[in-house]
Scaffold this active site. Structure first.
Site, PDB file in Angstrom:
ATOM      1  N   ARG A  89      -2.220 -10.407   9.578  1.00 50.58           N
ATOM      2  CA  ARG A  89      -1.587 -11.588  10.182  1.00 50.58           C
ATOM      3  C   ARG A  89      -2.194 -12.931   9.764  1.00 50.58           C
ATOM      4  NH1 ARG A  89      -1.479  -7.391  13.564  1.00 50.58           N
ATOM      5  NH2 ARG A  89       0.477  -6.933  14.603  1.00 50.58           N
ATOM      6  N   HIS A 114       1.864  -9.202   7.129  1.00 50.57           N
ATOM      7  CA  HIS A 114       2.001  -8.421   5.896  1.00 50.57           C
ATOM      8  C   HIS A 114       2.782  -9.126   4.785  1.00 50.57           C
ATOM      9  CE1 HIS A 114       0.005  -5.357   8.036  1.00 50.57           C
ATOM     10  NE2 HIS A 114       1.031  -4.686   8.522  1.00 50.57           N
ATOM     11  N   HIS A 185      -0.887   0.666   3.269  1.00 52.79           N
ATOM     12  CA  HIS A 185      -0.624   1.019   4.663  1.00 52.79           C
ATOM     13  C   HIS A 185      -0.225   2.488   4.805  1.00 52.79           C
ATOM     14  CE1 HIS A 185       0.360   0.651   8.810  1.00 52.79           C
ATOM     15  NE2 HIS A 185       0.395  -0.671   8.824  1.00 52.79           N
ATOM     16  N   ASP A 257      -5.988  -1.313  17.009  1.00 46.03           N
ATOM     17  CA  ASP A 257      -5.232  -2.041  15.985  1.00 46.03           C
ATOM     18  C   ASP A 257      -6.085  -3.257  15.643  1.00 46.03           C
ATOM     19  OD1 ASP A 257      -3.389  -3.071  14.277  1.00 46.03           O
ATOM     20  OD2 ASP A 257      -1.830  -3.436  15.772  1.00 46.03           O
ATOM     21  N   GLU A 321      -6.626   0.403   6.836  1.00 50.81           N
ATOM     22  CA  GLU A 321      -6.237  -0.616   5.856  1.00 50.81           C
ATOM     23  C   GLU A 321      -7.455  -1.452   5.491  1.00 50.81           C
ATOM     24  OE1 GLU A 321      -2.727  -2.557   7.899  1.00 50.81           O
ATOM     25  OE2 GLU A 321      -3.160  -0.834   9.147  1.00 50.81           O
TER      26      GLU A 321
HETATM   27  C1  BGC Z   1      -0.768  -3.971  12.143  1.00 50.56           C
HETATM   28  C2  BGC Z   1       0.028  -3.426  13.307  1.00 50.56           C
HETATM   29  C3  BGC Z   1       1.443  -3.208  12.850  1.00 50.56           C
HETATM   30  C4  BGC Z   1       1.426  -2.241  11.687  1.00 50.56           C
HETATM   31  C5  BGC Z   1       2.799  -2.011  11.103  1.00 50.56           C
HETATM   32  C6  BGC Z   1      -0.767  -2.937  11.074  1.00 50.56           C
HETATM   33  O1  BGC Z   1      -1.486  -3.412   9.971  1.00 50.56           O
HETATM   34  O2  BGC Z   1      -2.075  -4.359  12.502  1.00 50.56           O
HETATM   35  O3  BGC Z   1      -0.018  -4.307  14.406  1.00 50.56           O
HETATM   36  O4  BGC Z   1       2.239  -2.712  13.889  1.00 50.56           O
HETATM   37  O5  BGC Z   1       0.577  -2.724  10.674  1.00 50.56           O
HETATM   38  O6  BGC Z   1       3.340  -3.192  10.668  1.00 50.56           O
END
Ligand code: BGC
Length: 355
Positions: A89, A114, A185, A257, A321
């Protein structure tokens, strides 16, 4: 319940042969000398799947995903995608670089996630299969694409090794100062895709600190110790043990998360180790990156049909990640994500499997 991994195979190459935005997509299959198999597509530079031997030598599908490209085209959960130009983010979808403010697409509450709307995971990449174990994928992200400055040339190399590791090398160069944070991811279930949730997987993360977030999942700026909190994975612990603890951070993330601040380490020591309780398959993560987002699939939608005809239910997989910290462009005390024209961005992450 008895451990009974479903006999899931990798998709057929033909199931990924399509024209997307007028460009050809394909599936690239890698295999090593001990039977491990990996599938990659040039649509979004996705790691589509991986089969590794379990304790009985039975090939087990450890990365969840789709058996055809249509599944990938309609999901928004990044199953195995290459994330960019900025993985994770950026607060309010804006940042300032060399005195100029840039605005990004806001796609996650008030923030950009992303890389924005048409991020790297929606692009068709140029693929080149070098040999049975190596494929390279290249993409030119044009100046101001999704609001980011500079023509960024990106290359991702996936290489399978004979010791059952997937090595991912990311390279990039730019013609104007920009920001970049690339990662993958992949969602793992080490008991085998379709084998229920991952709450009994045991995790260790070499991180004495993490970056707590606000209620929109943006780091507060604090580097906080994990000691005495549910975020302490410095000794191995089940994912599910503390996931429902009365803890504000777990509430914000609906579970784990969060970005872990990886400890200083020797080159060949893993930053994380995860073991499937039923399969005994172990995943080790190695990286040169300063952080890692440990995400326990808390927002998995449960609406997509995955291989094995199961739905992508909440917490049926987890992601590791490797990355620079979220919102680094707005947090000057975090390691920098700025890339200048005279510099070369090169980082590597390894996902290694064993029993
Ligand atoms: C984020 C999550 C998100 C997921 C899928 C992760 O990298 O931190 O909050 O829901 O990616 O987009």
């Amino acid at each position: 319940m008895a451990y009974n991994p479903t006999a899931i195979k990798l998709p057929e190459a033909s199931a990924f042969e399509r024209k997307v935005t007028g460009r050809q997509t394909n599936l690239y299959l890698l295999h090593n000398s001990v039977g491990m198999q990996v599938a990659i597509t040039n649509f979004g530079s996705y790691l589509v799947g991986a089969l590794v031997p379990d304790k009985k030598g039975k090939l087990t599908s450890v990365i969840i995903g789709f058996d055809n490209i249509d599944g990938l085209l309609k999901q928004e959960s990044y199953y195995g995608a290459t994330l960019g130009r900025y993985g994770n983010r950026i607060a309010d979808g804006k940042f300032t670089l060399e005195g100029k403010e840039y605005r990004l697409f806001v796609n996650n509450g008030p923030n950009s996630l992303h890389g924005g709307k048409h991020n790297f995971s929606y692009r068709v990449w140029e693929a080149n299969q070098i040999d049975a174990k190596t494929v390279t994928l290249e993409y030119l992200s044009e100046d101001m694409e999704e609001g980011y400055p500079g023509n960024l040339k990106v290359k991702v190399t996936y290489q399978l090794t004979d010791d059952n590791a997937i090595t991912i090398t990311y390279e990039a160069t730019t013609d104007k100062t920009t920001i970049v944070n690339l990662t993958n991811h992949a969602y793992f279930n080490l008991n085998g895709e379709g084998n229920e949730d991952i709450l009994n997987h045991v995790v260790q993360i070499a991180a004495d600190n993490y970056t707590p977030v606000n209620n929109t999942m943006i780091p507060t700026g604090q580097i906080a110790p994990v000691k005495g909190t549910p975020f302490d994975f410095t000794i191995p612990e089940r994912i599910g043990k503390r996931i429902k603890a009365d803890n504000e951070q777990l509430k914000f993330g609906n579970g784990y998360d969060h970005n872990f601040v990886l400890n200083k380490r020797e080159e060949h020591s893993p930053v994380a180790t995860v073991t499937g309780d039923k399969s005994s398959i172990k995943l080790e993560v190695y990286t040169d990156q300063p952080g890692m987002q440990f995400y326990t699939g808390n927002f998995m939608p449960g609406t997509n049909i995955l291989r094995g005809r199961v739905k992508d239910k909440m917490r049926t997989a987890f992601a590791m990640e490797t990355q620079h910290f979220p919102d680094s462009p707005n947090q000057p005390h975090f390691p920098s994500t700025v890339l200048k024209p005279e510099e070369i961005y090169k980082t590597q992450t390894i996902y290694k499997f064993s029993v």
